[in-house]
Scaffold this active site. Structure first.
Site, PDB file in Angstrom:
ATOM      1  N   GLN A   1       3.647  89.394  10.811  1.00 49.43           N
ATOM      2  CA  GLN A   1       4.468  90.032  11.831  1.00 49.43           C
ATOM      3  C   GLN A   1       4.682  91.504  11.478  1.00 49.43           C
ATOM      4  O   GLN A   1       4.795  91.867  10.306  1.00 49.43           O
ATOM      5  CB  GLN A   1       5.813  89.317  11.936  1.00 49.43           C
ATOM      6  CG  GLN A   1       5.738  87.875  12.396  1.00 49.43           C
ATOM      7  CD  GLN A   1       5.596  87.743  13.900  1.00 49.43           C
ATOM      8  OE1 GLN A   1       5.560  88.730  14.634  1.00 49.43           O
ATOM      9  NE2 GLN A   1       5.497  86.513  14.368  1.00 49.43           N
TER      10      GLN A   1
ATOM     11  N   TYR B   1      -1.460  77.214  13.409  1.00 52.12           N
ATOM     12  CA  TYR B   1      -1.661  78.665  13.447  1.00 52.12           C
ATOM     13  C   TYR B   1      -0.953  79.286  12.242  1.00 52.12           C
ATOM     14  O   TYR B   1      -0.146  80.215  12.365  1.00 52.12           O
ATOM     15  CB  TYR B   1      -1.094  79.272  14.734  1.00 52.12           C
ATOM     16  CG  TYR B   1      -1.634  78.697  16.019  1.00 52.12           C
ATOM     17  CD1 TYR B   1      -2.831  79.158  16.573  1.00 52.12           C
ATOM     18  CD2 TYR B   1      -0.953  77.700  16.700  1.00 52.12           C
ATOM     19  CE1 TYR B   1      -3.322  78.653  17.768  1.00 52.12           C
ATOM     20  CE2 TYR B   1      -1.427  77.176  17.895  1.00 52.12           C
ATOM     21  CZ  TYR B   1      -2.612  77.653  18.427  1.00 52.12           C
ATOM     22  OH  TYR B   1      -3.082  77.139  19.609  1.00 52.12           O
TER      23      TYR B   1
ATOM     24  N   ASP C   1      -5.644  77.112   9.839  1.00 48.52           N
ATOM     25  CA  ASP C   1      -5.976  78.348  10.534  1.00 48.52           C
ATOM     26  C   ASP C   1      -7.494  78.416  10.615  1.00 48.52           C
ATOM     27  O   ASP C   1      -8.194  77.822   9.789  1.00 48.52           O
ATOM     28  CB  ASP C   1      -5.434  79.570   9.782  1.00 48.52           C
ATOM     29  CG  ASP C   1      -5.287  80.787  10.695  1.00 48.52           C
ATOM     30  OD1 ASP C   1      -4.142  81.158  10.994  1.00 48.52           O
ATOM     31  OD2 ASP C   1      -6.311  81.356  11.126  1.00 48.52           O
TER      32      ASP C   1
ATOM     33  N   ASP D   1       2.881  78.564  16.320  1.00 50.10           N
ATOM     34  CA  ASP D   1       3.079  80.000  16.511  1.00 50.10           C
ATOM     35  C   ASP D   1       1.769  80.569  17.057  1.00 50.10           C
ATOM     36  O   ASP D   1       1.035  81.273  16.359  1.00 50.10           O
ATOM     37  CB  ASP D   1       3.457  80.656  15.182  1.00 50.10           C
ATOM     38  CG  ASP D   1       3.797  82.135  15.329  1.00 50.10           C
ATOM     39  OD1 ASP D   1       3.926  82.607  16.470  1.00 50.10           O
ATOM     40  OD2 ASP D   1       3.923  82.820  14.304  1.00 50.10           O
TER      41      ASP D   1
ATOM     42  N   CYS E   1       5.132  84.562  21.358  1.00 47.27           N
ATOM     43  CA  CYS E   1       5.113  86.019  21.466  1.00 47.27           C
ATOM     44  C   CYS E   1       4.796  86.454  22.888  1.00 47.27           C
ATOM     45  O   CYS E   1       4.561  87.632  23.149  1.00 47.27           O
ATOM     46  CB  CYS E   1       4.108  86.628  20.490  1.00 47.27           C
ATOM     47  SG  CYS E   1       2.408  86.093  20.742  1.00 47.27           S
TER      48      CYS E   1
END
Length: 481
Positions: A314, A343, A364, A412, A439
């Site tokens: 982030q 994720y 991932d 996420d 997001c």
């Protein structure tokens, strides 16, 4: 078998209403360049003002709710117009002077002209707007909580990823593209960046200029240096520089590294990423180590995380801790429960849960990120977390066959939202607890339309990860119906 008839009727009625709304779209005769007065009724999900000209929606970047302006049409679509502010007749009491002179030219500063408390209200509202658009089941009763913001909403971005080009006069420039174009706007300053990232960025630009390193020419697909990436660790003072280049060659590399060592002692890692040819992707698949360490280390929530050049983290370290605290609170894991971190990136979320969970598993699709996640588990002495390369929709069923069915899942996803196969997998695995970190409020609302077949939304907590922009993150607590 569950009875979903009521929910299906609910959605059908809504979609029928949307089709009727589309038939009512007015036909307006208007030309590009035409000017007319407009009152801004609300703000859209991208931070633009929205008014109505003869009942047709007009999107106006830089305009605020309640303002009266003369606008100039810039483009015409069948269902809406785009325009720019020609003159403001009546300004909003919440309009402020942007710190960055180029804030109305490039992306990432959409709200810098809006007072910060109102930015936080706007971000809560765009969550509501997205729910109104997609109508997930029961959305009118959702607990949409006030946005959690920052005490000082500037100097927070830990990474500057600037395109590099050479102007007609030979000057090397580094910055961002103007909105809806590939015209580069040079950014000598940037108020939302951590100061060290800009100090290093501008020093690198001068070095490239002095050493006459060939700069990428997009029109002719020639030259070498395409992009400069400077990432800083807020809590360790590490700084990593990555040169993204058009080929493996980096002319004057030796002199460049010598100058960096002499003039930029704060840089602890220097990498080169090769991304040849014209492409919309910033990063290529191959990364080479040039100097210093191969990774930098950031600390979040009492844990240390090693970050390779392509690893996702982030952009706002302070608010990242707020976001993850909210995710942990929403999951409410109990001792003995297991959790999957989908994720997972470098393991930041999953490892923050390892002190409570009996076991953490994550995945991932980027091998370097998975390697970083497992290395970060070892770095922090965490033995109950494990990460694998692959997609959740492939690994979750495989783990289930082997006897591992998680009590909780945290997702996420990128801005595109959950992969459809993953959504099906989650509903099939049907964990007791589910937390969605979003997001993108639009894709969140769209995904909730499916997830609410089996889950209820307990609350949505928005978090301002990117002040001065229209971006909004949200933590959603879901539980089994």
């Amino acid at each position: 078998m569950r009875n979903y008839q009521k929910r299906d009727d609910y959605r059908d009625n809504y979609r029928r209403g949307r089709r009727n709304d589309h038939r009512d779209t007015p036909q307006v005769e208007v030309e590009e360049g035409q000017r007319f007065p407009l009152t801004i009724k609300k703000m859209g999900i991208n931070g633009e003002g929205i008014g109505y000209y003869k009942r047709m929606a007009v999107f106006v970047p830089g305009a605020l709710t309640g303002e009266e302006a003369v606008v100039e049409v810039t483009s015409i679509s069948h269902r809406y117009l785009r325009a720019k502010v020609h003159r403001i007749r009546k300004a909003s009491p919440y309009r402020v002077e942007p710190r960055d002179s180029y804030a109305d030219q490039v992306g990432g500063f959409e709200l810098e002209h809006l007072a910060y408390p109102q930015q936080l209200e706007f971000k809560r509202d765009i969550v509501r707007q997205s729910l109104e658009r997609y109508h997930p089941y029961g959305f009118k009763d959702y607990d949409v909580r006030p946005t959690l913001g920052m005490a000082d909403p500037y100097a927070y971005r830990n990474k500057a990823q600037f395109q590099v080009r050479q102007a007609a006069d030979g000057t090397v420039q580094a910055g961002l593209y103007a909105e809806r174009s590939h015209d580069l706007i040079d950014l000598p300053t940037c108020s939302v960046q951590m100061p060290v990232t800009m100090t290093v960025m501008r020093a690198l630009v001068k070095m490239l200029q002095d050493l006459e390193v060939p700069i990428y020419d997009e029109a002719h697909n020639s030259g070498i240096v395409k992009t400069l990436v400077v990432r800083a660790a807020a809590n360790t003072d590490d700084v990593q520089v990555t040169f993204i280049t058009n080929s493996k060659k980096l002319p004057h590399k030796h002199q460049l590294l010598l100058r960096m060592a002499d003039e930029l002692p704060q840089v602890t890692s220097v990498m080169q990423n090769i991304n040849p040819g014209k492409t919309s992707l910033v990063w290529g698949e191959e990364t080479q180590h040039l100097a210093g360490e191969e990774t930098i280390t950031e600390k979040l929530g009492g844990l240390a995380f090693k970050l390779s050049a392509r690893a996702f983290l982030q952009l706002n370290p302070a608010q990242t801790e707020v976001l993850y605290d909210q995710a942990k609170k929403a999951l409410d894991l109990q001792p003995g429960q297991t959790v999957v971190d989908a994720y997972s990136g470098v393991g930041t979320i999953g490892l923050s849960l390892a002190d409570v969970a009996a076991e953490v598993r994550g995945m991932d699709v980027i091998p370097e990120a998975v390697a970083d996640a497992n290395a970060n588990a070892a770095l922090n002495g965490i033995t109950n977390a494990h990460y694998e390369v692959g997609t959740a929709e492939d690994l979750l069923p495989k783990w289930a066959v082997a006897g591992f069915r998680p009590d909780a899942i945290v997702v996420d996803p990128p801005r595109t939202g959950l992969d459809g196969h993953l959504m099906d997998t989650i509903l099939a695995i049907h964990p007791q607890k589910l937390v969605y970190i979003s997001c993108n409020p639009s894709t969140l609302a769209k995904d909730l339309d499916t997830l609410t077949d089996d889950y209820r939304v307990d609350y949505i907590q928005s978090v301002d990860m990117m002040p001065q922009t229209a971006r909004c993150e949200a933590v959603v607590k879901l539980s089994q119906r």
